[in-house]
Design a protein around this motif. Structure first.
Motif, PDB file in Angstrom:
ATOM      1  N   LYS A 231       0.820  -1.206   0.000  1.00 13.46           N
ATOM      2  CA  LYS A 231       0.000   0.000   0.000  1.00 13.46           C
ATOM      3  C   LYS A 231       0.855   1.258   0.000  1.00 13.46           C
ATOM      4  CE  LYS A 231      -4.423   1.020   2.130  1.00 13.46           C
ATOM      5  NZ  LYS A 231      -5.392   0.451   3.087  1.00 13.46           N
ATOM      6  N   THR A 232       1.915   1.252   0.777  1.00 10.04           N
ATOM      7  CA  THR A 232       2.762   2.440   0.899  1.00 10.04           C
ATOM      8  C   THR A 232       4.015   2.338   0.029  1.00 10.04           C
ATOM      9  OG1 THR A 232       3.650   1.393   2.886  1.00 10.04           O
ATOM     10  CG2 THR A 232       1.981   3.068   3.196  1.00 10.04           C
ATOM     11  N   ARG A 233       4.190   1.211  -0.639  1.00  8.51           N
ATOM     12  CA  ARG A 233       5.335   0.995  -1.522  1.00  8.51           C
ATOM     13  C   ARG A 233       6.674   1.235  -0.800  1.00  8.51           C
ATOM     14  NH1 ARG A 233       5.587   2.805  -7.042  1.00  8.51           N
ATOM     15  NH2 ARG A 233       6.369   0.688  -7.270  1.00  8.51           N
ATOM     16  N   GLU A 234       6.823   0.562   0.316  1.00  5.75           N
ATOM     17  CA  GLU A 234       8.069   0.627   1.086  1.00  5.75           C
ATOM     18  C   GLU A 234       8.674  -0.769   1.179  1.00  5.75           C
ATOM     19  OE1 GLU A 234       7.316   3.538   4.726  1.00  5.75           O
ATOM     20  OE2 GLU A 234       5.549   2.335   4.264  1.00  5.75           O
ATOM     21  N   GLN A 235       9.993  -0.828   1.199  1.00  6.25           N
ATOM     22  CA  GLN A 235      10.676  -2.115   1.359  1.00  6.25           C
ATOM     23  C   GLN A 235      11.697  -2.016   2.493  1.00  6.25           C
ATOM     24  OE1 GLN A 235      12.599  -4.831  -1.916  1.00  6.25           O
ATOM     25  NE2 GLN A 235      14.217  -3.481  -1.224  1.00  6.25           N
ATOM     26  N   PHE A 236      11.648  -3.021   3.364  1.00  5.46           N
ATOM     27  CA  PHE A 236      12.651  -3.138   4.424  1.00  5.46           C
ATOM     28  C   PHE A 236      13.426  -4.430   4.193  1.00  5.46           C
ATOM     29  CE2 PHE A 236      11.313   0.138   7.469  1.00  5.46           C
ATOM     30  CZ  PHE A 236      10.039   0.425   7.020  1.00  5.46           C
ATOM     31  N   ARG A 237      14.734  -4.304   4.069  1.00  5.68           N
ATOM     32  CA  ARG A 237      15.610  -5.481   4.015  1.00  5.68           C
ATOM     33  C   ARG A 237      16.378  -5.494   5.329  1.00  5.68           C
ATOM     34  NH1 ARG A 237      19.109  -4.901  -1.285  1.00  5.68           N
ATOM     35  NH2 ARG A 237      19.793  -6.955  -0.583  1.00  5.68           N
ATOM     36  N   ILE A 238      16.151  -6.519   6.110  1.00  4.01           N
ATOM     37  CA  ILE A 238      16.747  -6.564   7.454  1.00  4.01           C
ATOM     38  C   ILE A 238      17.572  -7.827   7.586  1.00  4.01           C
ATOM     39  CG2 ILE A 238      16.284  -6.489   9.941  1.00  4.01           C
ATOM     40  CD1 ILE A 238      13.594  -5.218   9.367  1.00  4.01           C
ATOM     41  N   SER A 239      18.871  -7.650   7.879  1.00 10.19           N
ATOM     42  CA  SER A 239      19.727  -8.830   8.034  1.00 10.19           C
ATOM     43  C   SER A 239      20.261  -8.891   9.449  1.00 10.19           C
ATOM     44  CB  SER A 239      20.868  -8.806   7.021  1.00 10.19           C
ATOM     45  OG  SER A 239      21.590  -7.615   7.139  1.00 10.19           O
ATOM     46  N   GLY A 240      20.529 -10.097   9.906  1.00  8.08           N
ATOM     47  CA  GLY A 240      21.042 -10.252  11.258  1.00  8.08           C
ATOM     48  C   GLY A 240      21.090 -11.694  11.695  1.00  8.08           C
ATOM     49  N   ASN A 241      21.372 -11.867  12.973  1.00 15.71           N
ATOM     50  CA  ASN A 241      21.470 -13.202  13.562  1.00 15.71           C
ATOM     51  C   ASN A 241      20.096 -13.814  13.724  1.00 15.71           C
ATOM     52  OD1 ASN A 241      23.420 -11.156  15.256  1.00 15.71           O
ATOM     53  ND2 ASN A 241      24.435 -13.006  14.558  1.00 15.71           N
ATOM     54  N   LEU A 242      20.043 -15.098  13.476  1.00 16.10           N
ATOM     55  CA  LEU A 242      18.809 -15.853  13.705  1.00 16.10           C
ATOM     56  C   LEU A 242      18.995 -16.714  14.948  1.00 16.10           C
ATOM     57  CD1 LEU A 242      18.073 -16.889  10.017  1.00 16.10           C
ATOM     58  CD2 LEU A 242      16.646 -15.395  11.426  1.00 16.10           C
ATOM     59  N   ILE A 243      18.026 -16.647  15.821  1.00 17.47           N
ATOM     60  CA  ILE A 243      18.091 -17.412  17.075  1.00 17.47           C
ATOM     61  C   ILE A 243      16.882 -18.339  17.124  1.00 17.47           C
ATOM     62  CG2 ILE A 243      18.077 -17.223  19.605  1.00 17.47           C
ATOM     63  CD1 ILE A 243      19.002 -14.150  18.827  1.00 17.47           C
ATOM     64  N   LEU A 244      17.168 -19.635  17.143  1.00 17.75           N
ATOM     65  CA  LEU A 244      16.090 -20.616  17.154  1.00 17.75           C
ATOM     66  C   LEU A 244      15.865 -21.047  18.600  1.00 17.75           C
ATOM     67  CD1 LEU A 244      14.432 -22.032  14.900  1.00 17.75           C
ATOM     68  CD2 LEU A 244      16.057 -23.924  15.059  1.00 17.75           C
ATOM     69  N   VAL A 245      14.674 -20.785  19.109  1.00 15.98           N
ATOM     70  CA  VAL A 245      14.380 -21.127  20.504  1.00 15.98           C
ATOM     71  C   VAL A 245      13.597 -22.439  20.522  1.00 15.98           C
ATOM     72  CG1 VAL A 245      13.406 -20.319  22.672  1.00 15.98           C
ATOM     73  CG2 VAL A 245      14.293 -18.661  21.007  1.00 15.98           C
ATOM     74  N   ARG A 246      14.339 -23.522  20.776  1.00 15.18           N
ATOM     75  CA  ARG A 246      13.731 -24.851  20.822  1.00 15.18           C
ATOM     76  C   ARG A 246      13.220 -25.143  22.231  1.00 15.18           C
ATOM     77  NH1 ARG A 246      15.815 -28.144  16.434  1.00 15.18           N
ATOM     78  NH2 ARG A 246      17.458 -27.038  15.314  1.00 15.18           N
ATOM     79  N   GLU A 247      12.700 -26.356  22.372  1.00 19.40           N
ATOM     80  CA  GLU A 247      12.118 -26.786  23.650  1.00 19.40           C
ATOM     81  C   GLU A 247      13.115 -26.678  24.823  1.00 19.40           C
ATOM     82  OE1 GLU A 247      11.173 -30.912  23.533  1.00 19.40           O
ATOM     83  OE2 GLU A 247       9.526 -30.739  24.964  1.00 19.40           O
ATOM     84  N   LYS A 248      14.379 -26.984  24.532  1.00 16.84           N
ATOM     85  CA  LYS A 248      15.370 -27.026  25.628  1.00 16.84           C
ATOM     86  C   LYS A 248      16.314 -25.829  25.603  1.00 16.84           C
ATOM     87  CE  LYS A 248      14.619 -31.707  26.315  1.00 16.84           C
ATOM     88  NZ  LYS A 248      13.777 -32.163  27.427  1.00 16.84           N
ATOM     89  N   HIS A 249      15.850 -24.698  25.184  1.00 18.94           N
ATOM     90  CA  HIS A 249      16.725 -23.532  25.101  1.00 18.94           C
ATOM     91  C   HIS A 249      17.258 -23.163  26.485  1.00 18.94           C
ATOM     92  CE1 HIS A 249      18.228 -20.196  22.652  1.00 18.94           C
ATOM     93  NE2 HIS A 249      18.183 -19.515  23.771  1.00 18.94           N
TER      94      HIS A 249
END
Lengths: 194, 194
Positions: free
Chosen positions: B82-100
């Motif tokens: 609708k607003t014709r905006e783009q965000f490209r965001i890069s960074g660390n991915l943190i996977l929170v599993r059952e035993k985090h």
């Protein structure tokens, strides 16, 4: 007529979502030189004639062009909002620059240039993308010739090797994976869990 | 109140595009074990409290979870139609599993589970994603408990390190790159050419 089995679904999705201009926008992931992923929106420019290669355009000065020179493989993710379908298509990326060795691809590059709007063509005469912001007047260059591409204009082709098609509307959702297999490189489909 | 300079623009985009359910969908690129990119649509589940970490949910059995264990870095591309905006965001991915190991993140995982709809929770009891299609009845398991996450349920966090924000509506378009810099990891912005 194309015998590629997933083409019909993609054509249907494009047709059913044709009222949304952004249904022709999709996200292309490539690899940066440090091995990390990059991801950005690109505009689908139709299939290359008599092939399954998807066409896009890009600027030779963009990071994307540099990444592709280094690792010519990409994956697009294309979500169709109206029909709730997703196509993930991975394959070889072919960057068709000004001096490309194949004449037929140079011709396709020329056609892609000619089919752009004046505004889209003019962007290729803008200052270097990603460089510190230039003065406003640098963004009003003379209109480039509609018949002769600027030297930094590239046609970008994606040659699909795998297509992962998800229909979110199913109950449960339907998911199909198409792969090019065997000595004759034929498309094989597998129905998988979503 | 957040001092992160790009948060206000993202909040504004979410607000102005709130009439489109798919404005909360975005594309996440990760790296496959063979070094090639993967790209798929994910649903934004809000920011983790008192942080700039974006929340998503995923299944520990998915390829995405395996890719992240191998290379915990990603880039999202988020286009607002609708607003014709783009965000490209890069960074660390943190996977929170059952035993985090972190209790606060386990608590966030529990909250994310509780906030899902019954239909969304049930998908975590479906057969293995990507495996050959199971019989229809396998997709109608008993509803999981709304208070106790299934063991394969993961909260996925993206901790931004760079944000590339593009406003397509500008004349010319406006583009800003935000980076975390210096010993104090503060956000620095640069205005660049689109």
């Amino acid at each position: 007529m194309s015998l590629t089995p997933w083409r019909g679904f993609l054509t249907r999705a494009l047709y059913r979502n044709r009222s949304l201009p952004h249904a022709r926008y999709l996200q292309l992931a490539t690899i940066r030189n440090d091995g990390k992923p990059a991801n950005r929106t690109v505009v689908f420019r139709g299939f290359l004639e008599e092939s399954d290669r998807l066409q896009f355009v890009t600027d030779a000065r963009s990071e994307k062009a540099q990444q592709i020179a280094h690792q010519p493989w990409g994956e697009i993710c294309w979500y169709f909002p109206k029909t709730r379908e997703q196509f993930r298509i991975s394959g070889n990326l072919i960057l068709v620059r000004e001096k490309h060795p194949e004449n037929s691809l140079l011709k396709a590059r020329l056609m892609a240039w000619q089919q752009l709007s004046d505004a889209a063509r003019q962007q290729f005469a803008w200052p270097h993308p990603g460089a510190p912001r230039a003065e406003a007047e640098a963004f009003s260059p003379p209109l480039p010739s509609p018949s002769e591409p600027l030297s930094n204009f590239c046609l970008l082709l994606l040659e699909p090797q795998q297509v992962d098609f998800l229909e979110l509307r199913g109950e449960p959702q339907n998911r199909y994976i198409y792969r090019l297999e065997g000595a004759h490189r034929t498309w094989v489909v597998q129905t998988v869990n979503p």
